[in-house]
Write a protein that holds these residues in place. Structure first.
Motif, PDB file in Angstrom:
ATOM      1  N   GLU A 117       0.838  -1.199   0.000  1.00  0.00           N
ATOM      2  CA  GLU A 117       0.000   0.000   0.000  1.00  0.00           C
ATOM      3  C   GLU A 117       0.878   1.256   0.000  1.00  0.00           C
ATOM      4  O   GLU A 117       0.618   2.194  -0.751  1.00  0.00           O
ATOM      5  CB  GLU A 117      -0.900  -0.050   1.245  1.00  0.00           C
ATOM      6  CG  GLU A 117      -1.953   1.023   1.324  1.00  0.00           C
ATOM      7  CD  GLU A 117      -2.962   0.957   0.184  1.00  0.00           C
ATOM      8  OE1 GLU A 117      -3.134  -0.132  -0.390  1.00  0.00           O
ATOM      9  OE2 GLU A 117      -3.556   2.002  -0.123  1.00  0.00           O
ATOM     10  N   ALA A 118       1.948   1.220   0.807  1.00  0.00           N
ATOM     11  CA  ALA A 118       2.848   2.371   0.867  1.00  0.00           C
ATOM     12  C   ALA A 118       3.537   2.585  -0.477  1.00  0.00           C
ATOM     13  O   ALA A 118       3.749   3.714  -0.913  1.00  0.00           O
ATOM     14  CB  ALA A 118       3.883   2.173   1.970  1.00  0.00           C
ATOM     15  N   MET A 119       3.873   1.480  -1.170  1.00  0.00           N
ATOM     16  CA  MET A 119       4.511   1.614  -2.481  1.00  0.00           C
ATOM     17  C   MET A 119       3.549   2.254  -3.475  1.00  0.00           C
ATOM     18  O   MET A 119       3.946   3.090  -4.289  1.00  0.00           O
ATOM     19  CB  MET A 119       4.955   0.244  -2.993  1.00  0.00           C
ATOM     20  CG  MET A 119       6.178  -0.294  -2.278  1.00  0.00           C
ATOM     21  SD  MET A 119       6.658  -1.911  -2.909  1.00  0.00           S
ATOM     22  CE  MET A 119       7.271  -1.438  -4.501  1.00  0.00           C
ATOM     23  N   ARG A 120       2.284   1.852  -3.417  1.00  0.00           N
ATOM     24  CA  ARG A 120       1.290   2.465  -4.305  1.00  0.00           C
ATOM     25  C   ARG A 120       1.233   3.967  -4.056  1.00  0.00           C
ATOM     26  O   ARG A 120       1.183   4.758  -4.984  1.00  0.00           O
ATOM     27  CB  ARG A 120      -0.092   1.866  -4.063  1.00  0.00           C
ATOM     28  CG  ARG A 120      -0.238   0.502  -4.649  1.00  0.00           C
ATOM     29  CD  ARG A 120      -1.698   0.113  -4.832  1.00  0.00           C
ATOM     30  NE  ARG A 120      -1.741  -1.295  -5.162  1.00  0.00           N
ATOM     31  CZ  ARG A 120      -2.007  -2.259  -4.293  1.00  0.00           C
ATOM     32  NH1 ARG A 120      -2.351  -1.952  -3.063  1.00  0.00           N
ATOM     33  NH2 ARG A 120      -1.984  -3.512  -4.658  1.00  0.00           N
ATOM     34  N   ALA A 121       1.266   4.333  -2.766  1.00  0.00           N
ATOM     35  CA  ALA A 121       1.174   5.748  -2.424  1.00  0.00           C
ATOM     36  C   ALA A 121       2.412   6.519  -2.868  1.00  0.00           C
ATOM     37  O   ALA A 121       2.394   7.736  -2.937  1.00  0.00           O
ATOM     38  CB  ALA A 121       0.966   5.914  -0.921  1.00  0.00           C
ATOM     39  N   ARG A 122       3.507   5.804  -3.162  1.00  0.00           N
ATOM     40  CA  ARG A 122       4.703   6.471  -3.671  1.00  0.00           C
ATOM     41  C   ARG A 122       4.714   6.499  -5.191  1.00  0.00           C
ATOM     42  O   ARG A 122       5.706   6.865  -5.807  1.00  0.00           O
ATOM     43  CB  ARG A 122       5.963   5.748  -3.186  1.00  0.00           C
ATOM     44  CG  ARG A 122       6.240   5.942  -1.724  1.00  0.00           C
ATOM     45  CD  ARG A 122       7.448   5.130  -1.270  1.00  0.00           C
ATOM     46  NE  ARG A 122       7.342   4.896   0.161  1.00  0.00           N
ATOM     47  CZ  ARG A 122       7.394   3.709   0.718  1.00  0.00           C
ATOM     48  NH1 ARG A 122       7.584   2.631  -0.010  1.00  0.00           N
ATOM     49  NH2 ARG A 122       7.272   3.585   2.015  1.00  0.00           N
ATOM     50  N   GLY A 123       3.624   6.024  -5.800  1.00  0.00           N
ATOM     51  CA  GLY A 123       3.519   6.084  -7.255  1.00  0.00           C
ATOM     52  C   GLY A 123       4.272   4.975  -7.960  1.00  0.00           C
ATOM     53  O   GLY A 123       4.617   5.108  -9.135  1.00  0.00           O
ATOM     54  N   ILE A 124       4.573   3.902  -7.251  1.00  0.00           N
ATOM     55  CA  ILE A 124       5.300   2.798  -7.872  1.00  0.00           C
ATOM     56  C   ILE A 124       4.318   1.913  -8.639  1.00  0.00           C
ATOM     57  O   ILE A 124       3.249   1.572  -8.129  1.00  0.00           O
ATOM     58  CB  ILE A 124       6.097   2.040  -6.804  1.00  0.00           C
ATOM     59  CG1 ILE A 124       7.253   2.954  -6.373  1.00  0.00           C
ATOM     60  CG2 ILE A 124       6.626   0.723  -7.338  1.00  0.00           C
ATOM     61  CD1 ILE A 124       7.968   2.541  -5.155  1.00  0.00           C
ATOM     62  N   GLY A 125       4.675   1.586  -9.868  1.00  0.00           N
ATOM     63  CA  GLY A 125       3.749   0.923 -10.785  1.00  0.00           C
ATOM     64  C   GLY A 125       3.524  -0.546 -10.485  1.00  0.00           C
ATOM     65  O   GLY A 125       4.241  -1.145  -9.688  1.00  0.00           O
ATOM     66  N   PRO A 126       2.502  -1.132 -11.121  1.00  0.00           N
ATOM     67  CA  PRO A 126       2.099  -2.505 -10.829  1.00  0.00           C
ATOM     68  C   PRO A 126       3.183  -3.547 -11.116  1.00  0.00           C
ATOM     69  O   PRO A 126       3.280  -4.544 -10.405  1.00  0.00           O
ATOM     70  CB  PRO A 126       0.880  -2.732 -11.714  1.00  0.00           C
ATOM     71  CG  PRO A 126       0.855  -1.613 -12.683  1.00  0.00           C
ATOM     72  CD  PRO A 126       1.600  -0.477 -12.093  1.00  0.00           C
ATOM     73  N   LEU A 142      -6.381   6.789  -3.134  1.00  0.00           N
ATOM     74  CA  LEU A 142      -6.231   5.433  -2.609  1.00  0.00           C
ATOM     75  C   LEU A 142      -7.099   5.289  -1.361  1.00  0.00           C
ATOM     76  O   LEU A 142      -6.598   4.991  -0.279  1.00  0.00           O
ATOM     77  CB  LEU A 142      -4.765   5.148  -2.258  1.00  0.00           C
ATOM     78  CG  LEU A 142      -3.773   5.080  -3.400  1.00  0.00           C
ATOM     79  CD1 LEU A 142      -2.348   5.047  -2.853  1.00  0.00           C
ATOM     80  CD2 LEU A 142      -4.018   3.860  -4.269  1.00  0.00           C
ATOM     81  N   ARG A 163      -0.351   8.116 -10.911  1.00  0.00           N
ATOM     82  CA  ARG A 163       0.844   7.490 -10.332  1.00  0.00           C
ATOM     83  C   ARG A 163       2.001   8.465 -10.292  1.00  0.00           C
ATOM     84  O   ARG A 163       2.827   8.428  -9.385  1.00  0.00           O
ATOM     85  CB  ARG A 163       1.230   6.253 -11.141  1.00  0.00           C
ATOM     86  CG  ARG A 163       0.548   5.002 -10.676  1.00  0.00           C
ATOM     87  CD  ARG A 163       1.399   3.770 -10.911  1.00  0.00           C
ATOM     88  NE  ARG A 163       1.704   3.531 -12.311  1.00  0.00           N
ATOM     89  CZ  ARG A 163       0.886   2.917 -13.153  1.00  0.00           C
ATOM     90  NH1 ARG A 163      -0.269   2.485 -12.736  1.00  0.00           N
ATOM     91  NH2 ARG A 163       1.237   2.719 -14.403  1.00  0.00           N
ATOM     92  N   ARG A 182       1.424  10.758  -7.297  1.00  0.00           N
ATOM     93  CA  ARG A 182       1.822  10.082  -6.060  1.00  0.00           C
ATOM     94  C   ARG A 182       3.338   9.972  -6.031  1.00  0.00           C
ATOM     95  O   ARG A 182       3.938   9.467  -6.961  1.00  0.00           O
ATOM     96  CB  ARG A 182       1.249   8.666  -6.015  1.00  0.00           C
ATOM     97  CG  ARG A 182      -0.247   8.598  -5.919  1.00  0.00           C
ATOM     98  CD  ARG A 182      -0.691   7.143  -5.922  1.00  0.00           C
ATOM     99  NE  ARG A 182      -2.099   7.056  -6.209  1.00  0.00           N
ATOM    100  CZ  ARG A 182      -2.640   6.198  -7.076  1.00  0.00           C
ATOM    101  NH1 ARG A 182      -1.880   5.330  -7.709  1.00  0.00           N
ATOM    102  NH2 ARG A 182      -3.931   6.194  -7.288  1.00  0.00           N
ATOM    103  N   GLY A 183       3.937  10.408  -4.971  1.00  0.00           N
ATOM    104  CA  GLY A 183       5.384  10.266  -4.860  1.00  0.00           C
ATOM    105  C   GLY A 183       6.142  11.442  -5.444  1.00  0.00           C
ATOM    106  O   GLY A 183       7.179  11.816  -4.920  1.00  0.00           O
ATOM    107  N   VAL A 205      11.589   5.680 -10.331  1.00  0.00           N
ATOM    108  CA  VAL A 205      10.243   5.595 -10.896  1.00  0.00           C
ATOM    109  C   VAL A 205       9.772   6.953 -11.393  1.00  0.00           C
ATOM    110  O   VAL A 205       9.133   7.057 -12.429  1.00  0.00           O
ATOM    111  CB  VAL A 205       9.266   5.038  -9.825  1.00  0.00           C
ATOM    112  CG1 VAL A 205       7.831   5.336 -10.200  1.00  0.00           C
ATOM    113  CG2 VAL A 205       9.472   3.548  -9.676  1.00  0.00           C
ATOM    114  N   HIS A 206      10.133   8.011 -10.661  1.00  0.00           N
ATOM    115  CA  HIS A 206       9.649   9.327 -11.055  1.00  0.00           C
ATOM    116  C   HIS A 206      10.664  10.079 -11.909  1.00  0.00           C
ATOM    117  O   HIS A 206      10.509  11.270 -12.158  1.00  0.00           O
ATOM    118  CB  HIS A 206       9.280  10.135  -9.812  1.00  0.00           C
ATOM    119  CG  HIS A 206       8.110   9.554  -9.090  1.00  0.00           C
ATOM    120  ND1 HIS A 206       6.867   9.497  -9.657  1.00  0.00           N
ATOM    121  CD2 HIS A 206       7.991   8.951  -7.888  1.00  0.00           C
ATOM    122  CE1 HIS A 206       6.037   8.912  -8.811  1.00  0.00           C
ATOM    123  NE2 HIS A 206       6.694   8.555  -7.741  1.00  0.00           N
TER     124      HIS A 206
END
Lengths: 314, 330
Positions: free
Chosen positions: A216-225, B58, B85, B88-89, B119-120
């Motif tokens: 969940e925290a990774m999702r919140a950091r914008g890390i993709g699927p 989320l 996405r 986020r981040g 990622v960003h």
């Protein structure tokens, strides 16, 4: 890491001694008198006494155990009773054949189980998830015995595409291709149950990781699927190792049915014959080797777990 | 995303979130200026976390969300998932509640911080990225950044882990940090350090902060604007100094009275009687706090109070607000 392995190996020693003690005792408790079965009902008391002394059966059982264990450590498991060959030799060759079958079956189970497990974890509510959970239940509950017979009837008798039994063709056999062709049906038969178990366990392990706070925290950091899937798979690996190791060990010890049906000359078939003829040294040797391989597989699983998880290796 | 100077950084307008029959957030509106701080205060189940998570889109499984959220003028609900996405981040850094479970236990700290940068696309060159990781860890006050980068999460203390998580949140220099109970899982001494860290980072990076907490002390320490939530609604808002010394809403007064203070003897701690209503049973046509409120009158159970001004920069949703300067906890 090396210290971890050494410690695991040292800790395995008492386990192996304990296991061999149980094996020894079990063989003692098996009903039936090996001397009577060797000499027949008409033997003279003198002949019986000579054989008892020859086999060492007149000594107290702790002495018998220590002697047996000492010899076993040196690779000497005694002579088989019904065959003029050393137990170690028989067990070694048949264990090799079983290991081959178990590895092939384990590989099928691992690949199939991982695919079903991943599909099930990714689409739990949709068709792939429902289909895979149904498939794994069928794989787990189908009796090995009937599945093996069914496979023989379909592929060997009706379609005539695969051999019904044996390890190689008796006429112009030999070679890897021939071995592989003979291995398909027995390997699939033994793979089914472990495949279902691995699929279910891996699915639940993946599902748990995917629901954990760090994902969940990774999702919140914008890390993709894709990256999330990689992290999740990594975290579900220890569970996969554990269950695969257990299933592999089960395969080595539990392929008696399949080996009997396909006349695969493995340890299961050997033990089956040894038990029906009360060949005590062979029973003891065979069970001991299976038990020790169980312990070794568990050490391998622990080592693999430690490689993956930094919290385990210390 | 660029916006004129006077545009608020974050605007939440009429946000409602339901989970099936449970109405977790009801018509919440709030705004946050660039570089500003808002503390959302409330007990568990008040909808404060869901509000914060809705900004990241989320809110949780099976949530249905209504309303509008704009970040620097950009409608977040209109973005596709890929664009979200990136927000986020990069534009919003998130600090989750429990640092002990919000890091991948099997990866080294450095790799995980680096992943956010990667990622960003914040730092393209690999070596530069490694250097940036060390900088970030130093920025959040980790004493030995190089060694920490090589450690695994289980080798760090809870406070250190929370610093790492904060480093990840500020890695891409976001304009907004959302922190969901960032100090709850920490020791009291470490709590103060982490709050100080937030203040320092805000000063150095000019980042705005939306912090969710149940702890009145945290709100007081950050001395920010406070938004008090109860049963999914905002019941009071205003500057911390005013709201926490002279609350206008009886619920806020109750929260303050229920706070343990030095010198308080046994039995003097005033609990609010009863408990918050289940999110499935809150009705729209009444004050949700009325059944627990000592000041409630029949009218309170017949009309839902709107947020009304009760002082400079202050508002409360109460038909009978406590008059300013009245005794706390009366």
């Amino acid at each position: 890491m090396i210290r971890f392995l050494v410690r695991r190996l040292v800790l395995a020693v008492p386990t192996v001694v304990g296991v061999s003690f149980v094996v020894f005792l079990t063989a003692k408790l098996v009903p039936g008198d090996p001397v009577a079965s060797l000499l027949g009902p008409l033997a003279t008391p003198q002949a019986r006494a000579e054989l008892v002394a020859h086999l060492g059966l007149d000594r107290p059982w702790p002495v018998q155990f220590v002697t047996w264990l000492g010899n076993a450590l040196r690779g000497d498991l005694g002579m088989a009773i019904h065959e003029p060959r050393a137990v170690a030799e028989i067990v070694a060759s048949s264990f090799g054949d079983t290991a081959l079958l178990a590895l092939a079956g384990g590989l099928i189970a691992l690949v199939g189980g991982v695919v079903l497990g991943v599909l099930g974890a990714m689409y739990p509510k949709r068709l792939p998830g429902r289909l895979t959970s149904g498939l794994s239940v069928v794989a787990m509950s189908a009796p090995q015995y009937s599945v093996a017979l069914l496979l023989v009837i379909v592929f060997a008798v009706h379609l005539r595409v695969l051999p019904a039994g044996g390890m190689t063709d008796p006429i112009d056999g030999g070679g890897l291709a021939d071995l592989l062709v003979h291995m398909v049906l027995p390997a699939v038969s033994v793979a089914l149950i472990p495949l279902g178990v691995i699929a279910r366990m891996f699915r639940s392990a993946l599902t748990e990781v995917l629901g954990s706070p760090f994902v969940e925290a990774m999702r919140a950091r914008g890390i993709g699927p894709v990256r999330i899937a990689r992290h999740a798979a990594h975290n579900a690996l220890p569970a996969l190792f554990t269950i695969t190791g257990l299933q592999l060990a089960y395969l080595i010890g539990g392929v008696v049915f399949v080996e009997t049906i396909f006349s695969w000359p493995g340890i299961g078939l050997t033990l089956y014959n040894a038990i029906s003829t009360r060949d005590l040294p062979l029973i003891q040797g065979g069970v001991l080797v299976v038990a020790v391989s169980f312990v070794l597989i568990n050490i391998l699983v622990d080592a693999a777990h430690a490689l993956v998880d930094p919290r385990v290796r210390r | 995303m660029s916006a004129p100077e006077d545009t608020p950084l974050l605007e939440i307008e009429h946000l409602s979130v339901t989970f099936g029959a449970a109405h977790a957030v009801r018509d919440v509106s709030l705004r946050l200026d660039p570089g500003g701080t808002v503390v959302v205060l409330g007990e568990s189940g008040s909808g404060k976390s869901v509000t914060a998570r809705s900004v990241l889109r989320l809110p949780g499984r099976r949530a249905s969300v209504r309303g509008r959220i704009r970040l620097a003028g950009c409608d977040l609900f209109a973005l596709d998932e890929k664009a979200m996405r990136q927000v986020r981040g990069r534009d919003i850094g998130f600090v989750p509640q429990d640092p002990n479970s919000s890091l991948d236990p099997l990866r080294r700290i450095g790799t995980q911080v680096e992943e956010v940068l990667q990622v960003h696309g914040a730092v393209a060159d690999r070596r530069a990225r490694r250097a940036r990781v060390a900088e970030l860890l130093a920025l959040v006050g980790i004493p030995n950044p190089a060694r920490t980068a090589r450690s695994y999460p289980h080798e760090l203390s809870g406070g250190m882990r929370q610093r790492v998580v904060i480093a990840m949140a500020v890695a891409c220099a976001p304009r907004l940090i959302i922190a969901d109970e960032p100090t709850t899982a920490l020791d009291v001494t470490v709590q103060a350090q982490v709050l100080d860290l937030f203040t320092t980072l805000q000063r150095e990076l000019g980042t705005a902060l939306l912090l969710v907490t149940h702890d009145v002390g945290v709100a007081a320490e950050l001395a920010a604007d406070v938004v008090v939530m109860y049963a999914g609604r905002i019941v009071e808002r205003g500057p911390a100094a005013a709201v926490l010394t002279a609350p206008a809403h009886p619920y806020t007064a109750g929260l303050l009275g229920a706070r343990p203070r030095p010198g308080l003897r046994r039995g003097e701690l005033a609990a609010i009687p009863g408990g918050p209503p289940p999110a499935t049973e809150v009705v729209d046509a009444a004050c949700a706090f009325a059944p627990r409120c000592g000041r409630a009158e029949p009218a309170c159970s017949a009309t839902a109070p709107e947020l009304r001004d009760v002082g400079p920069g202050r508002a409360a949703a109460c038909l009978l607000p406590i008059a300013p300067l009245q005794e706390v906890g009366a």
